[in-house]
Design a protein around this motif. Structure first.
Motif, PDB file in Angstrom:
ATOM      1  N   SER A 137      -2.526  -6.162  -3.601  1.00  0.00           N
ATOM      2  CA  SER A 137      -4.089  -6.275  -2.360  1.00  0.00           C
ATOM      3  C   SER A 137      -4.605  -5.029  -2.380  1.00  0.00           C
ATOM      4  CB  SER A 137      -3.308  -7.131  -2.291  1.00  0.00           C
ATOM      5  OG  SER A 137      -2.119  -6.899  -1.104  1.00  0.00           O
ATOM      6  N   GLN A 138      -3.736  -4.134  -3.361  1.00  0.00           N
ATOM      7  CA  GLN A 138      -3.984  -2.519  -3.171  1.00  0.00           C
ATOM      8  C   GLN A 138      -5.229  -1.645  -3.884  1.00  0.00           C
ATOM      9  OE1 GLN A 138      -1.201  -3.562  -1.003  1.00  0.00           O
ATOM     10  NE2 GLN A 138      -0.663  -3.990  -2.730  1.00  0.00           N
ATOM     11  N   ARG A 178      -1.094  -7.020   1.256  1.00  0.00           N
ATOM     12  CA  ARG A 178      -2.139  -7.808   2.394  1.00  0.00           C
ATOM     13  C   ARG A 178      -2.271  -9.189   2.710  1.00  0.00           C
ATOM     14  NH1 ARG A 178      -4.254  -2.528   1.350  1.00  0.00           N
ATOM     15  NH2 ARG A 178      -4.284  -1.216   2.566  1.00  0.00           N
ATOM     16  N   THR A 220       2.991 -13.299   3.428  1.00  0.00           N
ATOM     17  CA  THR A 220       1.646 -12.021   3.109  1.00  0.00           C
ATOM     18  C   THR A 220       2.555 -11.430   3.872  1.00  0.00           C
ATOM     19  OG1 THR A 220       0.704 -12.693   5.141  1.00  0.00           O
ATOM     20  CG2 THR A 220      -0.295 -12.914   2.626  1.00  0.00           C
ATOM     21  N   HIS A 267       2.632  -6.724   5.552  1.00  0.00           N
ATOM     22  CA  HIS A 267       1.740  -5.779   5.932  1.00  0.00           C
ATOM     23  C   HIS A 267       1.790  -5.493   7.201  1.00  0.00           C
ATOM     24  CE1 HIS A 267      -1.729  -2.404   5.307  1.00  0.00           C
ATOM     25  NE2 HIS A 267      -2.973  -3.187   5.568  1.00  0.00           N
ATOM     26  N   ASP A 268       1.944  -6.612   8.618  1.00  0.00           N
ATOM     27  CA  ASP A 268       0.517  -6.822   9.565  1.00  0.00           C
ATOM     28  C   ASP A 268       2.662  -5.904  10.268  1.00  0.00           C
ATOM     29  OD1 ASP A 268      -1.562  -6.181   9.261  1.00  0.00           O
ATOM     30  OD2 ASP A 268      -1.820  -8.348   9.509  1.00  0.00           O
ATOM     31  N   ASN A 319       0.938  -0.793   0.052  1.00  0.00           N
ATOM     32  CA  ASN A 319      -0.363  -0.383   0.428  1.00  0.00           C
ATOM     33  C   ASN A 319       0.554   1.094  -0.060  1.00  0.00           C
ATOM     34  OD1 ASN A 319       0.078  -1.040   2.647  1.00  0.00           O
ATOM     35  ND2 ASN A 319      -1.004   0.301   3.509  1.00  0.00           N
ATOM     36  N   GLY A 375      -5.309 -11.497   8.280  1.00  0.00           N
ATOM     37  CA  GLY A 375      -4.437 -11.021   9.082  1.00  0.00           C
ATOM     38  C   GLY A 375      -4.561 -10.947  11.076  1.00  0.00           C
TER      39      GLY A 375
END
Ligand SMILES: [Fe+2]
Length: 410
Positions: A261-262, A299, A331, A333-334, A212, A303
């Protein structure tokens, strides 16, 4: 002697002018590109088959109109015989200035062979570097996975990447999991990322995916990941509108699929981002005959942030992952490390290689293992050997945090 005095009107005008300057400098960066006539940002990727091709891109200032690559199978010295190939050169306007990007896509190489190369022009050449082509057939190999590197201090990313590369000199390439930088449409950030990765990118190919943050402008607006697409030469076999941004490639007996995944960030620009990929993915996964199928997307479906399961991604992709027996979905992002198994598909969150951590993440009921790496950046290695996939998870200083294996019976 004349007395200097300022009228009230002048003072108001000066304050107004100062405020305009302040806003201007906050909106528009004051830094300028650091490119020179000597090549830097030298990066190995693949646009085509890793057995017989190698893509090499580098940058210079915009006055360096041409670029050349010297290629040899011997150690490259001045006396060694080499082939010289002209690069395709593109002038690129960034938000901090203009640079030239030079690209050579080497084809017709011998599998499982070491090549030496040098890039440059005129009197300005890089130091000789080496790369190795992929073996033909399903030979064992290892690759590395580097989670989010977005940082306030890219020295942390530098340390993580260099330690990973030094501890795994047998790695064939690494995957950068998206959010490589914090503001993807700000060239300052990329200069810091490339400067930190210099010394590795010249010899270890990178196959990156979009996160993202690649879609954010300095004004915090959404954008297509233009700077990502401009800088990384990647396979163009994805959906036409997403060529170079969504792709797949094969290495050994593995089919690797890189998704975007954005959907939220690019909603205005590509409203059917997930639908395009869904259509393409069903064809791509049906066509491969590789023993292992691995998917990479920034992503996660499952999650560890409070919002947990991302339904749009689950609906778009999960049925295809299960139908075509994808072995693992990696993945990011987190910024946590977690693994979860569902209907034969492993979902693996790959941690962080930069400075950013989250306190709001938590273990979820579907996690078999969960680590929030607040204390240390981390990276992963994946080794494919016959019917085994072997994963190592390492802290920045090389300590083993987790390891697991998948075995195939057929
Ligand atoms: Fe992210």
């Amino acid at each position: 002697m004349r007395q200097m005095s300022l009228s009230k009107k002048s003072i108001h005008w000066l304050i107004g002018f100062a405020l305009v300057c302040l806003c201007w400098s906050a909106t528009f960066p004051v830094s300028a590109v650091t490119a020179t006539n000597s090549p830097d940002h030298i990066t190995l990727t693949w646009m085509d088959a890793p057995q017989t091709t190698q893509t090499i891109r580098w940058r210079t200032d915009s006055n360096t109109a041409t670029g050349w690559l010297r290629l040899s199978q011997a150690t490259l010295r001045q006396t060694a015989e080499y082939r010289q190939i002209e690069a395709q050169t593109r002038t690129w306007q960034t938000n901090t200035g203009v640079v030239n990007l030079h690209t050579v896509n080497l084809t017709g190489l011998k599998p499982d062979s070491v090549y030496s190369y040098q890039v440059g022009s005129g009197e300005h050449w890089s130091r000789p570097q080496q790369f190795r082509t992929a073996p033909d057939g399903p030979a064992p190999f290892k690759f590395l996975i580097m989670g989010d590197s977005q940082s306030l201090d890219y020295g942390v990313w530098r340390t993580t990447l260099h330690k990973a590369a030094a501890d795994h000199p047998d790695a064939a390439f690494f995957v950068a999991m998206g959010d490589l930088v914090d503001v993807g449409q700000d060239y300052d950030e990329w200069e810091a990322w490339f400067a930190a990765a210099a010394g590795v990118l010249e010899t270890l190919p990178v196959m990156p995916i979009v996160g993202n943050h690649e879609c954010y402008t300095p004004e915090r607006r959404f954008s297509r990941p233009e700077y990502f697409n401009a800088q990384f030469a990647l396979p163009r076999n994805g959906p036409p509108e997403l060529a170079g941004q969504v792709y797949s490639f094969d290495y050994g007996d593995v089919h690797l699929v890189m998704l975007d995944s954005q959907a939220g960030e690019q909603a205005r620009l590509i409203p059917d981002l997930l639908e395009q990929q869904k259509q393409w993915l069903s064809v791509d996964l049906a066509a491969t005959d590789k023993r292992w199928k691995l998917v990479f997307m920034h992503r996660p479906i499952y999650g560890n942030k409070p919002d947990g399961i991302l339904e749009n991604l689950r609906q778009a992709f999960e049925p295809l992952f299960e139908q075509y027996q994808v072995d693992a979905v990696f993945t990011a992002h987190d910024h946590v490390y977690a693994r979860s198994g569902k209907n034969g598909v492993w979902h693996v969150a790959t941690g962080r290689t930069g400075t950013k951590t989250y306190k709001t993440v938590e273990a979820k009921p579907w996690n078999r293992v969960f680590i929030n790496p607040v204390e240390r950046p981390m990276y992963m290695s994946v080794t494919l050997s016959g019917n085994m996939l072997i994963v190592g998870v390492f802290g920045q200083t090389g300590e083993l945090l987790d390891s697991w294996e998948l075995h195939k019976t057929k």
